[in-house]
Design an enzyme around this catalytic site. Structure first.
Site, PDB file in Angstrom:
ATOM      1  N   CYS A   1      29.694   6.837  -1.459  1.00  0.00           N
ATOM      2  CA  CYS A   1      28.294   7.008  -1.853  1.00  0.00           C
ATOM      3  C   CYS A   1      27.554   5.786  -1.341  1.00  0.00           C
ATOM      4  CB  CYS A   1      28.197   7.088  -3.381  1.00  0.00           C
ATOM      5  SG  CYS A   1      26.506   7.004  -4.014  1.00  0.00           S
ATOM      6  N   THR A   2      26.379   5.997  -0.760  1.00  0.00           N
ATOM      7  CA  THR A   2      25.708   4.874  -0.098  1.00  0.00           C
ATOM      8  C   THR A   2      25.099   3.874  -1.087  1.00  0.00           C
ATOM      9  OG1 THR A   2      23.716   6.234   0.154  1.00  0.00           O
ATOM     10  CG2 THR A   2      25.234   6.165   2.010  1.00  0.00           C
TER      11      THR A   2
ATOM     12  N   ASP B   1      17.667   9.365   1.566  1.00  0.00           N
ATOM     13  CA  ASP B   1      18.747   9.325   0.570  1.00  0.00           C
ATOM     14  C   ASP B   1      18.140   9.833  -0.736  1.00  0.00           C
ATOM     15  OD1 ASP B   1      21.152   8.724  -0.789  1.00  0.00           O
ATOM     16  OD2 ASP B   1      20.439   6.720  -1.324  1.00  0.00           O
ATOM     17  N   SER B   2      19.015  10.134  -1.700  1.00  0.00           N
ATOM     18  CA  SER B   2      18.517  10.498  -3.026  1.00  0.00           C
ATOM     19  C   SER B   2      17.812   9.313  -3.677  1.00  0.00           C
ATOM     20  CB  SER B   2      19.689  10.910  -3.914  1.00  0.00           C
ATOM     21  OG  SER B   2      20.561   9.810  -4.069  1.00  0.00           O
TER      22      SER B   2
ATOM     23  N   TYR C   1      21.470  12.938  -7.069  1.00  0.00           N
ATOM     24  CA  TYR C   1      21.738  14.268  -6.502  1.00  0.00           C
ATOM     25  C   TYR C   1      23.123  14.771  -6.946  1.00  0.00           C
ATOM     26  CZ  TYR C   1      17.961  14.294  -2.902  1.00  0.00           C
ATOM     27  OH  TYR C   1      16.769  14.322  -2.226  1.00  0.00           O
TER      28      TYR C   1
ATOM     29  N   CYS D   1      23.145   9.658   2.876  1.00  0.00           N
ATOM     30  CA  CYS D   1      23.601  10.061   1.546  1.00  0.00           C
ATOM     31  C   CYS D   1      24.822  10.960   1.725  1.00  0.00           C
ATOM     32  CB  CYS D   1      22.472  10.836   0.874  1.00  0.00           C
ATOM     33  SG  CYS D   1      22.878  11.547  -0.725  1.00  0.00           S
ATOM     34  N   ASN D   2      25.934  10.566   1.140  1.00  0.00           N
ATOM     35  CA  ASN D   2      27.153  11.394   1.247  1.00  0.00           C
ATOM     36  C   ASN D   2      26.951  12.761   0.592  1.00  0.00           C
ATOM     37  OD1 ASN D   2      29.750   9.446   1.966  1.00  0.00           O
ATOM     38  ND2 ASN D   2      28.056   8.356   1.041  1.00  0.00           N
ATOM     39  N   THR D   3      26.277  12.758  -0.537  1.00  0.00           N
ATOM     40  CA  THR D   3      26.110  14.005  -1.295  1.00  0.00           C
ATOM     41  C   THR D   3      25.258  15.003  -0.509  1.00  0.00           C
ATOM     42  OG1 THR D   3      26.123  12.587  -3.253  1.00  0.00           O
ATOM     43  CG2 THR D   3      25.526  14.893  -3.581  1.00  0.00           C
TER      44      THR D   3
END
Ligand code: DGL
Length: 260
Positions: free
Chosen positions: A183-184, A10-11, A42, A73-75
């Protein structure tokens, strides 16, 4: 291969919400989690940069022998998963805002989506909303400023509460009955959100669905761990937030700084 770890990135520390869902469903799986906190958030970065960082994170996890990668991570998913799948020869699980269940179940015909700028502006997100938005109002809101507050351990701060109130306002005005957390990092805000939102508004995140999908893909690829011994878990962050990640995990886990 079955004993090899599942890799997650993830970011930052938010993807641990996904890790928890996966660990609950698949307790025998070894895991390695990489938080690229040095480069968080991100969301405001462009697609090219998000792809570059996602490739770097994946390369690290593969160098550690991971058998499957969860883009927690959704992004990163909405901007980079297509490239990752083309480039690397392992199964990838991605995560996207759960528009579909919200759109299918809404009674008020209005749903809210809180996500990052990078997710809301992605092609993948637009494709999904186009599919399910017929007759439904979708109130999108960029959760600007939320990720850095979670990264620095300020979940319960007044500034977080004020931001959330501001972001929920147009959604409440539009009479939403579902709020999709895209968003996580955001599942950690559910206690704060439930204080702001009336009880009838349901909050949806994608953790459980991602865990089920991870299990299904491991099974299909005959990669499910058959081990009966305790699984090992390694958590890495490349910023000065080891204690924040350890607090979110709320357990006896090995969180280390990694110069990455
Ligand atoms: N957890 C990431 C997501 O799901 C946060 C993105 C960011 O760093 O802005 O989108």
């Amino acid at each position: 291969m079955k004993k090899h770890p599942i890799g997650l990135f993830d970011s930052g520390v938010g993807g641990t919400s996904i890790w928890k869902a996966i660990n609950t469903l698949l307790p025998n799986e070894n895991t390695i989690y990489l938080a690229d906190s040095k480069h968080a958030p991100y969301g405001p970065k462009g697609e090219a940069k998000i792809i570059e960082l996602s490739i770097k994170n994946t390369e690290f996890l593969l160098s550690e022998g991971c058998k499957l990668i969860v883009v927690a991570c959704n992004t990163a998913t909405t901007n980079a998963i297509k490239v990752l799948r083309e480039r690397f020869n392992v199964p990838f699980i991605g995560i996207e805002p759960a528009i579909k269940p919200a759109a299918l179940q809404t009674k008020t015909k209005a749903i809210g989506v809180l996500a990052t700028k990078g997710t809301l502006s992605s092609h993948l997100f637009h494709r999904t909303t186009d599919l399910y938005s017929n007759g439904i109002t979708i109130i999108e809101r960029v959760g600007e400023g939320i990720v850095p507050l979670v990264e620095s351990g300020n979940i319960e701060s007044k500034i977080m509460q004020d931001l959330l109130k501001r972001y929920m306002e147009p959604m409440l005005k539009a009479n939403i009955d579902y709020l999709v957390l895209g968003c996580t990092h955001y599942p950690y805000l559910i206690p704060q959100l439930t204080k702001i939102l009336p009880q009838h508004i349901k909050i949806i995140d994608s953790g459980e669905a991602v865990a089920k999908q991870t299990k299904a893909i491991l099974e299909t690829n005959q990669l499910l761990s058959l081990s009966k011994t305790n699984a090992s878990h390694q958590f890495y962050t490349n910023a000065n937030n080891v204690s924040v990640m350890a607090d979110l995990l709320a357990g006896d886990f090995n969180v280390s700084y990694l110069d990455f």
